[in-house]
Design an enzyme around this catalytic site. Sequence first.
Site, PDB file in Angstrom:
ATOM      1  N   GLU A 118     -42.888 -17.734  76.559  1.00  0.00           N
ATOM      2  CA  GLU A 118     -43.216 -18.902  77.368  1.00  0.00           C
ATOM      3  C   GLU A 118     -42.280 -20.041  77.015  1.00  0.00           C
ATOM      4  O   GLU A 118     -41.849 -20.162  75.875  1.00  0.00           O
ATOM      5  CB  GLU A 118     -44.637 -19.374  77.037  1.00  0.00           C
ATOM      6  CG  GLU A 118     -45.685 -18.420  77.496  1.00  0.00           C
ATOM      7  CD  GLU A 118     -47.071 -18.883  77.064  1.00  0.00           C
ATOM      8  OE1 GLU A 118     -48.027 -18.205  77.442  1.00  0.00           O
ATOM      9  OE2 GLU A 118     -47.192 -19.893  76.372  1.00  0.00           O
ATOM     10  N   CYS A 145     -51.992 -21.998  63.223  1.00  0.00           N
ATOM     11  CA  CYS A 145     -51.099 -21.719  64.358  1.00  0.00           C
ATOM     12  C   CYS A 145     -51.400 -20.352  64.953  1.00  0.00           C
ATOM     13  O   CYS A 145     -51.452 -19.357  64.233  1.00  0.00           O
ATOM     14  CB  CYS A 145     -49.648 -21.768  63.895  1.00  0.00           C
ATOM     15  SG  CYS A 145     -48.480 -21.269  65.168  1.00  0.00           S
ATOM     16  N   GLY A 203     -42.079 -19.071  67.106  1.00  0.00           N
ATOM     17  CA  GLY A 203     -41.113 -18.583  66.134  1.00  0.00           C
ATOM     18  C   GLY A 203     -40.559 -19.634  65.199  1.00  0.00           C
ATOM     19  O   GLY A 203     -40.687 -20.840  65.424  1.00  0.00           O
ATOM     20  N   GLU A 204     -39.955 -19.132  64.140  1.00  0.00           N
ATOM     21  CA  GLU A 204     -39.328 -19.997  63.146  1.00  0.00           C
ATOM     22  C   GLU A 204     -37.809 -19.957  63.407  1.00  0.00           C
ATOM     23  O   GLU A 204     -37.147 -18.967  63.086  1.00  0.00           O
ATOM     24  CB  GLU A 204     -39.671 -19.485  61.740  1.00  0.00           C
ATOM     25  CG  GLU A 204     -38.896 -20.129  60.612  1.00  0.00           C
ATOM     26  CD  GLU A 204     -38.852 -21.648  60.651  1.00  0.00           C
ATOM     27  OE1 GLU A 204     -39.910 -22.294  60.618  1.00  0.00           O
ATOM     28  OE2 GLU A 204     -37.737 -22.194  60.718  1.00  0.00           O
ATOM     29  N   SER A 235     -37.199 -27.514  64.841  1.00  0.00           N
ATOM     30  CA  SER A 235     -38.374 -27.719  63.999  1.00  0.00           C
ATOM     31  C   SER A 235     -38.531 -26.527  63.055  1.00  0.00           C
ATOM     32  O   SER A 235     -38.485 -25.375  63.486  1.00  0.00           O
ATOM     33  CB  SER A 235     -39.615 -27.834  64.889  1.00  0.00           C
ATOM     34  OG  SER A 235     -40.788 -27.882  64.100  1.00  0.00           O
ATOM     35  N   LEU A 258     -44.681 -30.618  58.136  1.00  0.00           N
ATOM     36  CA  LEU A 258     -45.156 -30.893  56.772  1.00  0.00           C
ATOM     37  C   LEU A 258     -46.650 -30.590  56.633  1.00  0.00           C
ATOM     38  O   LEU A 258     -47.052 -29.770  55.817  1.00  0.00           O
ATOM     39  CB  LEU A 258     -44.846 -32.356  56.416  1.00  0.00           C
ATOM     40  CG  LEU A 258     -45.017 -32.731  54.954  1.00  0.00           C
ATOM     41  CD1 LEU A 258     -44.105 -31.919  54.050  1.00  0.00           C
ATOM     42  CD2 LEU A 258     -44.790 -34.223  54.744  1.00  0.00           C
ATOM     43  N   HIS A 259     -47.475 -31.274  57.379  1.00  0.00           N
ATOM     44  CA  HIS A 259     -48.912 -31.000  57.533  1.00  0.00           C
ATOM     45  C   HIS A 259     -49.784 -31.197  56.298  1.00  0.00           C
ATOM     46  O   HIS A 259     -51.003 -31.147  56.387  1.00  0.00           O
ATOM     47  CB  HIS A 259     -49.169 -29.583  58.064  1.00  0.00           C
ATOM     48  CG  HIS A 259     -48.416 -29.257  59.311  1.00  0.00           C
ATOM     49  ND1 HIS A 259     -48.308 -30.125  60.368  1.00  0.00           N
ATOM     50  CD2 HIS A 259     -47.728 -28.152  59.683  1.00  0.00           C
ATOM     51  CE1 HIS A 259     -47.588 -29.558  61.327  1.00  0.00           C
ATOM     52  NE2 HIS A 259     -47.213 -28.376  60.939  1.00  0.00           N
ATOM     53  N   ASN A 334     -54.563 -28.459  68.216  1.00  0.00           N
ATOM     54  CA  ASN A 334     -54.949 -27.838  69.480  1.00  0.00           C
ATOM     55  C   ASN A 334     -55.711 -26.545  69.145  1.00  0.00           C
ATOM     56  O   ASN A 334     -55.107 -25.581  68.682  1.00  0.00           O
ATOM     57  CB  ASN A 334     -53.676 -27.538  70.281  1.00  0.00           C
ATOM     58  CG  ASN A 334     -53.969 -27.275  71.738  1.00  0.00           C
ATOM     59  OD1 ASN A 334     -55.107 -27.346  72.180  1.00  0.00           O
ATOM     60  ND2 ASN A 334     -52.936 -26.958  72.480  1.00  0.00           N
ATOM     61  N   CYS A 377     -47.031 -28.097  73.114  1.00  0.00           N
ATOM     62  CA  CYS A 377     -45.819 -27.658  72.453  1.00  0.00           C
ATOM     63  C   CYS A 377     -46.167 -27.131  71.055  1.00  0.00           C
ATOM     64  O   CYS A 377     -46.982 -27.698  70.364  1.00  0.00           O
ATOM     65  CB  CYS A 377     -44.927 -28.871  72.354  1.00  0.00           C
ATOM     66  SG  CYS A 377     -43.234 -28.485  72.301  1.00  0.00           S
TER      67      CYS A 377
HETATM   68  N1  SAH Z   1     -41.983 -22.526  63.471  1.00  0.00           N
HETATM   69  C1  SAH Z   1     -41.519 -23.851  63.641  1.00  0.00           C
HETATM   70  C2  SAH Z   1     -41.429 -24.282  65.094  1.00  0.00           C
HETATM   71  C3  SAH Z   1     -42.525 -23.849  66.013  1.00  0.00           C
HETATM   72  S1  SAH Z   1     -44.094 -24.584  65.759  1.00  0.00           S
HETATM   73  C4  SAH Z   1     -42.376 -24.809  62.845  1.00  0.00           C
HETATM   74  O1  SAH Z   1     -43.399 -24.395  62.334  1.00  0.00           O
HETATM   75  O2  SAH Z   1     -41.970 -25.958  62.719  1.00  0.00           O
HETATM   76  C5  SAH Z   1     -43.890 -26.232  66.380  1.00  0.00           C
HETATM   77  C6  SAH Z   1     -44.905 -27.238  65.856  1.00  0.00           C
HETATM   78  O3  SAH Z   1     -46.221 -26.989  66.413  1.00  0.00           O
HETATM   79  C7  SAH Z   1     -45.071 -27.177  64.359  1.00  0.00           C
HETATM   80  O4  SAH Z   1     -45.101 -28.446  63.795  1.00  0.00           O
HETATM   81  C8  SAH Z   1     -46.390 -26.485  64.231  1.00  0.00           C
HETATM   82  O5  SAH Z   1     -46.942 -26.735  62.982  1.00  0.00           O
HETATM   83  C9  SAH Z   1     -47.175 -27.058  65.382  1.00  0.00           C
HETATM   84  N2  SAH Z   1     -48.386 -26.303  65.720  1.00  0.00           N
HETATM   85  C10 SAH Z   1     -48.612 -24.992  65.612  1.00  0.00           C
HETATM   86  N3  SAH Z   1     -49.864 -24.665  65.997  1.00  0.00           N
HETATM   87  C11 SAH Z   1     -50.458 -25.809  66.373  1.00  0.00           C
HETATM   88  C12 SAH Z   1     -51.768 -26.143  66.861  1.00  0.00           C
HETATM   89  N4  SAH Z   1     -52.688 -25.211  67.033  1.00  0.00           N
HETATM   90  N5  SAH Z   1     -52.024 -27.439  67.160  1.00  0.00           N
HETATM   91  C13 SAH Z   1     -51.069 -28.380  66.992  1.00  0.00           C
HETATM   92  N6  SAH Z   1     -49.838 -28.137  66.524  1.00  0.00           N
HETATM   93  C14 SAH Z   1     -49.525 -26.865  66.202  1.00  0.00           C
HETATM   94 FE1  SF4 Z   2     -46.553 -21.164  63.794  1.00  0.00          FE
HETATM   95 FE2  SF4 Z   2     -44.256 -22.404  63.088  1.00  0.00          FE
HETATM   96 FE3  SF4 Z   2     -45.971 -21.485  61.220  1.00  0.00          FE
HETATM   97 FE4  SF4 Z   2     -44.586 -19.756  62.712  1.00  0.00          FE
HETATM   98  S1  SF4 Z   2     -43.743 -21.221  61.217  1.00  0.00           S
HETATM   99  S2  SF4 Z   2     -46.736 -19.587  62.182  1.00  0.00           S
HETATM  100  S3  SF4 Z   2     -44.530 -20.821  64.677  1.00  0.00           S
HETATM  101  S4  SF4 Z   2     -46.327 -23.112  62.735  1.00  0.00           S
END
Ligand code: SAH
Ligand code: SF4
Length: 407
Positions: A118, A145, A203-204, A235, A258-259, A334, A377
Site C-alpha cells: 500500500e 506496530c 518495512g524498515e 524513518s 524513538l517512542h 492508531n 502513515c
Molecule cells: N520502520 C520504520 C518506518 C516505518 S514505520 C520505523 O519504524 O521508523 C513509520 C512510523 O509509524 C514509525 O514511527 C512507527 O513507529 C509508526 N507506527 C507504527 N505503528 C503505529 C501505530 N499503530 N500507530 C501510530 N504510529 C505507528
Molecule cells: Fe513497524 Fe517500523 Fe517497527 Fe517495522 S521497524 S515493526 S515498520 S515500527
Amino acid sequence: MNPSVAQAAAPAAEPVARRPSLVGRTRPGLGEALAEIGVPEKERRMRVGQLWNWIYHYGVRDFQEMTTIGKGLRAQLAERFSLDLPEVTAEQVSSDGTRKWLLRMPPAGPRDRGAEIECVYIPEVDRGTLCVSSQVGCTLTCTFCHTGTQRLVRNLTTEEIVAQLMVARERLGDFPNRTPPEGAFVPGDGGRFVSNIVFMGMGEPLYNFDGVRDAIAVISDDQGLSLGRRRITVSTSGVVPQIGPLGDEMGTMLAISLHAVRDDLRNELVPLNRKYPIKDLLEACRTYPGLSNAKRITFEYVMLKGVNDSDAEARELVRLLKGIPAKINLIPFNPWPGTRYECSDWERIERFSEIVFKAGYASPVRTPRGRDILAACGQLKSETEKLSARARLMLEQGEAETAAAAH
Ligand code: SAH
Ligand code: SF4
C-alpha cells in the site's frame, strides 16, 4: 462520512511471459536494458538520457510516444520491454482527501505471485506527502506496530519503490502534457501534488539500504522526478550502523522512531533497542552528516496511554535531545485489532506536547489522517491479514523463497 471506494477489476490470470518494465530503473539499469537489445556502447548514454526524460519527466506509458527516439529502436524496445506500472487493485479515498492505493507488483519470476503493498497520499495545505513502503512486511517486531506482526517479508526492489511515486503521480494527473487516467484526482489548486516523500509505510528502510538508496537516486534526479533530497524523509527504528551511511549516501532528512526515553521500555516497544540502545542511537544522530538547524532530525513518539506519556517522560525526552537539532513529532497511536495498547487521551497528548513546546521544540501532533480508510502513515495495515494468509499459502506450497527474510 463514508469513504468512497473504487475496487478495480480482479486481476486476470497471470500472463505467461511478461515483458520486464523499464519504469523504476536507475540510469545504469536503463543502460543495461539498452545493452541487452544491442545498442552500441557509445550511443547508450544519450539513449539513457532520452528514455529517462520520457519515463520520469513526461511519464509516458507507450514507447511510440518517445518521438525523439527513432522508430526502429522504439520497436525494439517495445518488443523486449514494457512501461508497465504496478496494477492498482484498489483505490480508497478518505473523506479528508487522503488516498490509499493497493498496488500489486508484477511477479518477479514464474513462482512469484507478486507482492501487494500500500502507499498513501496525504494532501495538506502547503504540501502533498506520499508515504511509501520499503519492504513487504517487516522483520522487526515493534509491539505497537501492526506491520511487525506480518509474516511475509521481503525487500522491495528499487523499481517497486520508485513505482509507488510513479503510480501516485499518474493517479494525481501530475505529469506534464499527459491526460490523467479516468478517475484520477487532479488537485485544483496546483500545489498539492506529491511534493514530499516519507519512508513511513511498511518495512524498515535501513534493512533495504541499497534498494532505498538507488530509488532515492531516481526520485531525486533533477532531470526526472525531481524531488529534492530535503523533501525526502527516511524513518528508521534505529539501525545505528546505517544512519551515518544514510546521511553520506542518500543525504535525505532523517526521522527516528524513538517512542520511549528509557532502555527498559524501549526494549519492549522497539526490540531493536536491545541491539542498539538509546545512547548509541542518539550518538549516531548527533553525528548525522549535514545536520544543522535547517536540517533537523525528526523524533517520532507514539502516544501510548499509561505507557510512555507521563510529564516526567516528556521532560526526559527534552533532556535527552539537548544539543541535537531536532523536531519532535507526537503520533497518536492508531489501534489495530488485537493490540494491547490504547491511544493516550487528548488532554494527555496536549499536556505532553506543551512541555515539549515550552522547551523550545515545535511539536506538531500528527493529525490522524484517513482513519476512515485505515490509512494512517506508518500504519498501512488493512491488507496485512490478507498478506499473512497469502504467506501461509505460499509456505504451504513450498514457495518459501518469496518469503525469504529481508536480511
Ligand atoms: N520502520 C520504520 C518506518 C516505518 S514505520 C520505523 O519504524 O521508523 C513509520 C512510523 O509509524 C514509525 O514511527 C512507527 O513507529 C509508526 N507506527 C507504527 N505503528 C503505529 C501505530 N499503530 N500507530 C501510530 N504510529 C505507528
Ligand atoms: Fe513497524 Fe517500523 Fe517497527 Fe517495522 S521497524 S515493526 S515498520 S515500527
